[in-house]
Design an enzyme around this catalytic site. Structure first.
Site, PDB file in Angstrom:
ATOM      1  N   SER A   1      43.796  11.676  42.262  1.00 49.22           N
ATOM      2  CA  SER A   1      44.920  10.799  42.619  1.00 49.22           C
ATOM      3  C   SER A   1      44.646   9.399  42.100  1.00 49.22           C
ATOM      4  CB  SER A   1      45.071  10.740  44.141  1.00 49.22           C
ATOM      5  OG  SER A   1      46.019   9.753  44.512  1.00 49.22           O
TER       6      SER A   1
ATOM      7  N   ASN B   1      43.500  22.286  43.654  1.00 51.39           N
ATOM      8  CA  ASN B   1      44.635  21.371  43.859  1.00 51.39           C
ATOM      9  C   ASN B   1      44.958  21.068  45.318  1.00 51.39           C
ATOM     10  OD1 ASN B   1      47.447  20.179  43.148  1.00 51.39           O
ATOM     11  ND2 ASN B   1      47.897  21.911  44.504  1.00 51.39           N
TER      12      ASN B   1
ATOM     13  N   TYR C   1      41.262   9.685  52.451  1.00 52.17           N
ATOM     14  CA  TYR C   1      41.870  10.235  51.226  1.00 52.17           C
ATOM     15  C   TYR C   1      41.287   9.544  49.991  1.00 52.17           C
ATOM     16  CZ  TYR C   1      45.839  11.904  48.304  1.00 52.17           C
ATOM     17  OH  TYR C   1      46.631  12.487  47.355  1.00 52.17           O
TER      18      TYR C   1
ATOM     19  N   THR D   1      56.956  15.509  46.607  1.00 56.46           N
ATOM     20  CA  THR D   1      56.438  16.791  47.116  1.00 56.46           C
ATOM     21  C   THR D   1      56.550  16.785  48.638  1.00 56.46           C
ATOM     22  OG1 THR D   1      54.162  16.031  47.464  1.00 56.46           O
ATOM     23  CG2 THR D   1      54.710  16.777  45.238  1.00 56.46           C
TER      24      THR D   1
ATOM     25  N   LYS E   1      39.182  11.445  47.034  1.00 58.89           N
ATOM     26  CA  LYS E   1      39.689  11.573  45.661  1.00 58.89           C
ATOM     27  C   LYS E   1      38.746  10.916  44.653  1.00 58.89           C
ATOM     28  CE  LYS E   1      43.448  13.904  46.528  1.00 58.89           C
ATOM     29  NZ  LYS E   1      43.598  15.284  46.039  1.00 58.89           N
TER      30      LYS E   1
ATOM     31  N   ILE F   1      52.912  19.995  43.625  1.00 58.77           N
ATOM     32  CA  ILE F   1      52.196  19.936  42.346  1.00 58.77           C
ATOM     33  C   ILE F   1      51.540  21.276  42.025  1.00 58.77           C
ATOM     34  CG2 ILE F   1      50.151  18.874  41.282  1.00 58.77           C
ATOM     35  CD1 ILE F   1      51.067  16.197  42.639  1.00 58.77           C
TER      36      ILE F   1
HETATM   37  P1  NAI Z   1      52.347  19.423  49.027  1.00 58.11           P
HETATM   38  O1  NAI Z   1      52.158  19.189  50.498  1.00 58.11           O
HETATM   39  O2  NAI Z   1      53.724  19.566  48.504  1.00 58.11           O
HETATM   40  O3  NAI Z   1      51.479  20.661  48.566  1.00 58.11           O
HETATM   41  C1  NAI Z   1      50.177  20.855  49.048  1.00 58.11           C
HETATM   42  C2  NAI Z   1      49.974  22.335  49.335  1.00 58.11           C
HETATM   43  O4  NAI Z   1      48.624  22.497  49.776  1.00 58.11           O
HETATM   44  C3  NAI Z   1      50.890  22.854  50.459  1.00 58.11           C
HETATM   45  O5  NAI Z   1      51.543  24.034  50.048  1.00 58.11           O
HETATM   46  C4  NAI Z   1      49.925  23.103  51.609  1.00 58.11           C
HETATM   47  O6  NAI Z   1      50.316  24.200  52.434  1.00 58.11           O
HETATM   48  C5  NAI Z   1      48.641  23.385  50.875  1.00 58.11           C
HETATM   49  N1  NAI Z   1      47.448  23.156  51.704  1.00 58.11           N
HETATM   50  C6  NAI Z   1      47.246  22.198  52.641  1.00 58.11           C
HETATM   51  N2  NAI Z   1      46.048  22.366  53.209  1.00 58.11           N
HETATM   52  C7  NAI Z   1      45.474  23.442  52.626  1.00 58.11           C
HETATM   53  C8  NAI Z   1      44.244  24.109  52.792  1.00 58.11           C
HETATM   54  N3  NAI Z   1      43.356  23.713  53.700  1.00 58.11           N
HETATM   55  N4  NAI Z   1      43.995  25.182  52.005  1.00 58.11           N
HETATM   56  C9  NAI Z   1      44.896  25.608  51.104  1.00 58.11           C
HETATM   57  N5  NAI Z   1      46.094  25.031  50.907  1.00 58.11           N
HETATM   58  C10 NAI Z   1      46.375  23.949  51.661  1.00 58.11           C
HETATM   59  O7  NAI Z   1      51.595  18.179  48.356  1.00 58.11           O
HETATM   60  P2  NAI Z   1      51.318  17.820  46.819  1.00 58.11           P
HETATM   61  O8  NAI Z   1      51.716  16.402  46.667  1.00 58.11           O
HETATM   62  O9  NAI Z   1      51.848  18.817  45.907  1.00 58.11           O
HETATM   63  O10 NAI Z   1      49.727  17.851  46.812  1.00 58.11           O
HETATM   64  C11 NAI Z   1      48.995  18.580  45.853  1.00 58.11           C
HETATM   65  C12 NAI Z   1      47.797  17.750  45.408  1.00 58.11           C
HETATM   66  O11 NAI Z   1      48.266  16.604  44.720  1.00 58.11           O
HETATM   67  C13 NAI Z   1      46.936  17.229  46.554  1.00 58.11           C
HETATM   68  O12 NAI Z   1      45.577  17.336  46.207  1.00 58.11           O
HETATM   69  C14 NAI Z   1      47.346  15.782  46.658  1.00 58.11           C
HETATM   70  O13 NAI Z   1      46.336  14.985  47.229  1.00 58.11           O
HETATM   71  C15 NAI Z   1      47.584  15.460  45.195  1.00 58.11           C
HETATM   72  N6  NAI Z   1      48.359  14.268  44.906  1.00 58.11           N
HETATM   73  C16 NAI Z   1      49.704  14.195  45.231  1.00 58.11           C
HETATM   74  C17 NAI Z   1      50.425  13.072  44.904  1.00 58.11           C
HETATM   75  C18 NAI Z   1      51.889  12.950  45.207  1.00 58.11           C
HETATM   76  O14 NAI Z   1      52.438  11.880  44.997  1.00 58.11           O
HETATM   77  N7  NAI Z   1      52.561  13.975  45.661  1.00 58.11           N
HETATM   78  C19 NAI Z   1      49.795  11.922  44.239  1.00 58.11           C
HETATM   79  C20 NAI Z   1      48.404  12.121  43.928  1.00 58.11           C
HETATM   80  C21 NAI Z   1      47.728  13.252  44.251  1.00 58.11           C
END
Ligand code: NAI
Length: 279
Positions: A166, A95, A180, A215, A184, A23
């Site tokens: 979320s 994010n 989580y 993702t 959120k 995202i």
């Molecule tokens: P993703 O795992 O593809 O991307 C998350 C990114 O955050 C990764 O590149 C990771 O290296 C980075 N990351 C992890 N820990 C970190 C830290 N301590 N500092 C900096 N970067 C860090 O996951 P996604 O799904 O794109 O997640 C992005 C946001 O979207 C998150 O906040 C997640 O909770 C939220 N989200 C995702 C949903 C989904 O269905 N994929 C649904 C609802 C919310």
């Protein structure tokens, strides 16, 4: 002003956390494609470098920084470096997020032995809160500090902050780890509180509450497991889990002056998941 001009963010600058994947990467692409000057930050420094190079190659203005959002001093340094490189800050996406698992159910609906409230590892709890809640506070705090300075320096007051919350902050999701959900929900309420605090400075803050997007979160199981993917597709009223590309127009709306009367609010983008079929 013409309607499309209200979405114009050309020349503004945007910093995105957790932008090497998923995202956050979609947010960064949306900002870059719309002509903003972008910093991709991520704890995965190599991934951030790779995606910044790819977008630069496509002709966009993008830099990168390795950043762990659970380290306040590192967040401070990243925002300062962004402001130095681009002459300020107009847009920030808080994010970065993780799911430390385990849910109290697994995707098949059976109880996870290590996902119950009386078995949940407090270290997992602390890690989730550190990234998903404190990390958002650290990011927003520094974004506001720099936006207040930017407003004074360039005569254009204000800015827009977008936090990724979320569905799990609004309803129960038994397959994600317990911390989580309150993290959120905390992000959503922080956004409401700060909407009020920051209005005087013309700094707007809003949240996006996504449903299921494909993702790498949770080990990327929606990408890797076709059975789980099919099961999720079946319970989304609009027919399938989403690709991150589908978030880009909403990101542009909230980042630009097109949303200049929105603050302290959240937008659910979930294919209708919260309407009841899932519950
Ligand atoms: P993703 O795992 O593809 O991307 C998350 C990114 O955050 C990764 O590149 C990771 O290296 C980075 N990351 C992890 N820990 C970190 C830290 N301590 N500092 C900096 N970067 C860090 O996951 P996604 O799904 O794109 O997640 C992005 C946001 O979207 C998150 O906040 C997640 O909770 C939220 N989200 C995702 C949903 C989904 O269905 N994929 C649904 C609802 C919310």
């Amino acid at each position: 002003m013409a309607i499309l001009d209200r979405f114009d963010i050309k020349g503004r600058s945007a910093l995105v956390t957790g932008a090497a994947s998923g995202i956050g990467l979609a947010y960064a692409e949306a900002m870059a494609e719309a002509g903003a000057l972008v910093t991709i930050t991520d704890i995965d420094g190599e991934g951030a470098e790779r995606e910044a190079a790819r977008l630069k190659e496509a002709g966009h203005e993008v830099r990168f920084d390795r950043l762990d959002v659970s380290d306040f001093d590192a967040v401070t340094a990243a925002f300062d470096a962004h402001a130095k490189a681009y002459g300020g800050l107009d847009i920030a996406f808080a994010n970065a997020g993780i799911d430390t698992g385990a849910g109290f159910w697994n995707p098949a609906g059976h109880r996870n032995p290590d996902g119950q409230v009386d078995t949940y590892d407090p270290k997992r709890w602390d890690k989730s809160i550190a990234v998903n809640l404190s990390g958002v506070f650290y990011t927003v705090s520094n974004a506001v500090r720099v936006m207040k300075q930017t407003g004074r320096a360039n005569g254009r007051s204000g800015g827009s902050i977008i936090c990724t919350a979320s569905n799990a902050g609004l309803v129960t999701e038994p397959i994600v780890g317990l911390p989580y959900m309150p993290a959120k929900a905390g992000v959503l309420h922080m956004v409401r509180a700060l909407g009020l605090e920051l209005a005087e400075f013309r700094i707007r803050i809003n949240a996006i509450a996504p449903g299921p997007f494909v993702t790498n979160i949770g080990g990327g199981w929606l990408k890797k497991d076709p059975v789980a993917r099919k099961a999720w597709d079946a319970i989304v009223p609009l027919g399938s889990v989403a690709e991150t590309d589908q978030l880009k127009p909403l990101a542009l709306l909230l980042a630009s002056d097109a949303s200049d009367y929105m603050t302290g609010s959240h937008v659910v983008i979930d294919g209708g998941m919260m309407l009841g079929k899932y519950q």
